[in-house]
Write a protein that holds these residues in place. Structure first.
Motif, PDB file in Angstrom:
ATOM      1  N   ASN A 138       0.825  -1.213   0.000  1.00 27.19           N
ATOM      2  CA  ASN A 138       0.000   0.000   0.000  1.00 27.19           C
ATOM      3  C   ASN A 138       0.858   1.260   0.000  1.00 27.19           C
ATOM      4  OD1 ASN A 138      -2.362  -1.485   0.062  1.00 27.19           O
ATOM      5  ND2 ASN A 138      -2.559  -1.398   2.297  1.00 27.19           N
ATOM      6  N   VAL A 139       1.963   1.216   0.736  1.00 28.57           N
ATOM      7  CA  VAL A 139       2.854   2.381   0.800  1.00 28.57           C
ATOM      8  C   VAL A 139       3.578   2.567  -0.533  1.00 28.57           C
ATOM      9  CG1 VAL A 139       4.809   3.435   1.984  1.00 28.57           C
ATOM     10  CG2 VAL A 139       3.145   2.091   3.291  1.00 28.57           C
ATOM     11  N   PHE A 140       4.076   1.482  -1.104  1.00 30.15           N
ATOM     12  CA  PHE A 140       4.779   1.577  -2.391  1.00 30.15           C
ATOM     13  C   PHE A 140       3.865   2.065  -3.506  1.00 30.15           C
ATOM     14  CE2 PHE A 140       8.038  -1.433  -0.643  1.00 30.15           C
ATOM     15  CZ  PHE A 140       9.153  -0.663  -0.934  1.00 30.15           C
ATOM     16  N   MET A 141       2.564   1.818  -3.376  1.00 30.01           N
ATOM     17  CA  MET A 141       1.624   2.210  -4.426  1.00 30.01           C
ATOM     18  C   MET A 141       1.090   3.632  -4.249  1.00 30.01           C
ATOM     19  SD  MET A 141       1.477  -0.225  -6.665  1.00 30.01           S
ATOM     20  CE  MET A 141       3.262  -0.393  -6.365  1.00 30.01           C
ATOM     21  N   ARG A 142       1.574   4.350  -3.255  1.00 24.56           N
ATOM     22  CA  ARG A 142       1.174   5.755  -3.108  1.00 24.56           C
ATOM     23  C   ARG A 142       1.668   6.563  -4.318  1.00 24.56           C
ATOM     24  NH1 ARG A 142       0.155   7.727   2.358  1.00 24.56           N
ATOM     25  NH2 ARG A 142       1.189   9.665   1.770  1.00 24.56           N
ATOM     26  N   PRO A 143       0.972   7.616  -4.704  1.00 22.00           N
ATOM     27  CA  PRO A 143       1.335   8.374  -5.911  1.00 22.00           C
ATOM     28  C   PRO A 143       2.788   8.839  -5.948  1.00 22.00           C
ATOM     29  CG  PRO A 143      -0.813   9.065  -5.123  1.00 22.00           C
ATOM     30  CD  PRO A 143      -0.252   8.147  -4.072  1.00 22.00           C
ATOM     31  N   ALA A 290       4.248  14.906  -7.725  1.00 22.74           N
ATOM     32  CA  ALA A 290       5.593  15.303  -8.150  1.00 22.74           C
ATOM     33  C   ALA A 290       6.331  16.051  -7.049  1.00 22.74           C
ATOM     34  CB  ALA A 290       5.512  16.156  -9.415  1.00 22.74           C
ATOM     35  N   ILE A 291       5.661  17.000  -6.404  1.00 25.60           N
ATOM     36  CA  ILE A 291       6.352  17.775  -5.361  1.00 25.60           C
ATOM     37  C   ILE A 291       6.556  16.932  -4.108  1.00 25.60           C
ATOM     38  CG2 ILE A 291       4.223  18.800  -4.474  1.00 25.60           C
ATOM     39  CD1 ILE A 291       7.752  20.400  -4.639  1.00 25.60           C
ATOM     40  N   THR A 292       5.614  16.041  -3.794  1.00 23.88           N
ATOM     41  CA  THR A 292       5.788  15.171  -2.625  1.00 23.88           C
ATOM     42  C   THR A 292       6.989  14.255  -2.826  1.00 23.88           C
ATOM     43  OG1 THR A 292       3.400  15.194  -2.227  1.00 23.88           O
ATOM     44  CG2 THR A 292       4.671  13.472  -1.137  1.00 23.88           C
ATOM     45  N   THR A 309       7.587  21.873   3.295  1.00 26.29           N
ATOM     46  CA  THR A 309       7.250  20.542   3.789  1.00 26.29           C
ATOM     47  C   THR A 309       5.880  20.144   3.237  1.00 26.29           C
ATOM     48  OG1 THR A 309       6.292  21.468   5.811  1.00 26.29           O
ATOM     49  CG2 THR A 309       8.609  20.767   5.899  1.00 26.29           C
ATOM     50  N   ALA A 310       5.592  18.846   3.307  1.00 26.52           N
ATOM     51  CA  ALA A 310       4.349  18.335   2.718  1.00 26.52           C
ATOM     52  C   ALA A 310       3.106  18.938   3.356  1.00 26.52           C
ATOM     53  CB  ALA A 310       4.325  16.809   2.840  1.00 26.52           C
TER      54      ALA A 310
END
Length: 337
Positions: A138-143, A290-292, A309-310
């Motif tokens: 789930n984490v790896f599939m984050r945008p 992209a910015i994250t 920061t995010a």
């Protein structure tokens, strides 16, 4: 895992290279803990702290790419000198000074190549067992990560079975911890761990630099059919078909949408934004993913280097609505044409 992230920034002038030594030992410990059910569950539970785990995974991907590229670069140099030495007539005709220089280059490449290859093997193996857990998938599939992990896997396949793979065919590869068949098998299994996720095939084919559809059958024929079981091979071939469908859909979508208006294009990727945010300092519109992704390694505005920061990112809802309306209008126009 926190230390794995924190060691990236020690303040030392040797911090870039020091981190690999520390992370080598951390990888050994983490792999051992993974074999113990209670600690394995503790590791997986950390994934629920998404922001922290995303940073951890981001540095894993950074290290995997850097170490693999360095290792394969050194292997190419090793092969170059080895082939030169095998041509006895050419080698013996070289001046003594040039022979000594080539020998010195070979020794340096052997030492560095073996070091980086061992690290790359450890990191790929870490990705293999971590991605076997759905909560970590789930984490790896984050945008902000799915594009990076897809690009990394595609890049490794390109290097291992692409047109220049013979550059890696060295004498005594075991000496440099280079086990290409085992490495490709683990990469194939990592693809499989993500194959069921709908966001994965589009991310794989969006990688215009390394995605080459013809390399997947080549990987299967050379290695994967011997290393994967029948069920895994069926799943892998299914992923290949999904990627082909995703690629065809992307081509059609680009044709339907036409040229992206400048006001809808991300300031970083120059692609159509789906979740536009306005950077508070530079006042540039960029896509959130992209910015994250940039902020995972560098918490600054990429346009003026001010602190960012995010949690400072806010979606521009008005612009997002305009983009959605433009997209819907273009698709409707194409469908009625």
């Amino acid at each position: 895992m926190g230390f794995f992230v924190d060691i990236e920034f020690t303040g030392s002038h040797t911090q870039f290279h020091d981190k690999f030594t520390y992370r080598h030992h951390m990888a050994v410990v983490l792999e051992h803990l993974w074999t113990m059910p209670e600690y394995r569950q503790s590791i997986v539970s950390v994934a629920e702290d998404a922001e922290r785990f995303v940073r951890f995974n981001n540095f894993i991907l950074n290290d995997a790419l850097y170490c693999m590229d360095e290792a394969l670069l050194k292997l190419s140099k090793i092969r170059e000198v080895q082939q030169l030495m095998l041509d006895r007539a050419t080698w013996e005709a070289m001046p003594k000074e040039e022979q000594d220089d080539k020998t010195s280059q070979l020794r340096a490449a052997e030492e560095q190549g073996g070091y980086y290859m061992q690290l790359a093997n450890e990191i790929v193996h870490m990705l293999l067992y971590l991605s076997s857990e759905e909560r970590i998938v789930n984490v790896f599939m984050r945008p902000e990560l799915v594009a990076r992990v897809s690009m990394m896997l595609n890049h490794f396949v390109l290097r291992l079975v692409g047109p220049n793979c013979l550059e890696l065919k060295v004498t005594e590869p075991d000496k440099y911890h280079f086990y290409p068949r085992d490495l490709l098998a683990e990469i194939g299994q990592i693809y499989l761990h993500f194959a069921h996720r709908p966001e994965f095939p589009p991310a794989v084919v969006a990688d215009q630099r390394s995605y080459k559809p013809e390399l997947f059958p080549k990987a299967v024929n050379k290695v994967l059919r011997y290393k994967l079981n029948e069920e895994q091979l069926i799943a892998f071939n299914g992923l290949v078909r999904k990627c082909a469908e995703a690629a065809a859909h992307e081509v059609q979508l680009e044709e339907d949408l036409g040229e992206t208006p400048d006001e809808f294009a991300c300031g970083i990727t120059y692609e159509l934004m789906s979740d536009p945010v306005l950077l508070p300092s530079s006042q540039v519109h960029v896509d959130r993913a992209a910015i994250t992704r940039h902020l995972l390694s560098d918490e600054t505005d990429p346009f003026n280097r001010s602190h960012l920061t995010a949690d400072m990112l806010q979606t521009d809802e008005e612009l997002k609505a305009k983009i959605q309306a433009w997209r819907a209008e273009r698709l409707a126009h194409r469908n009625t044409a």
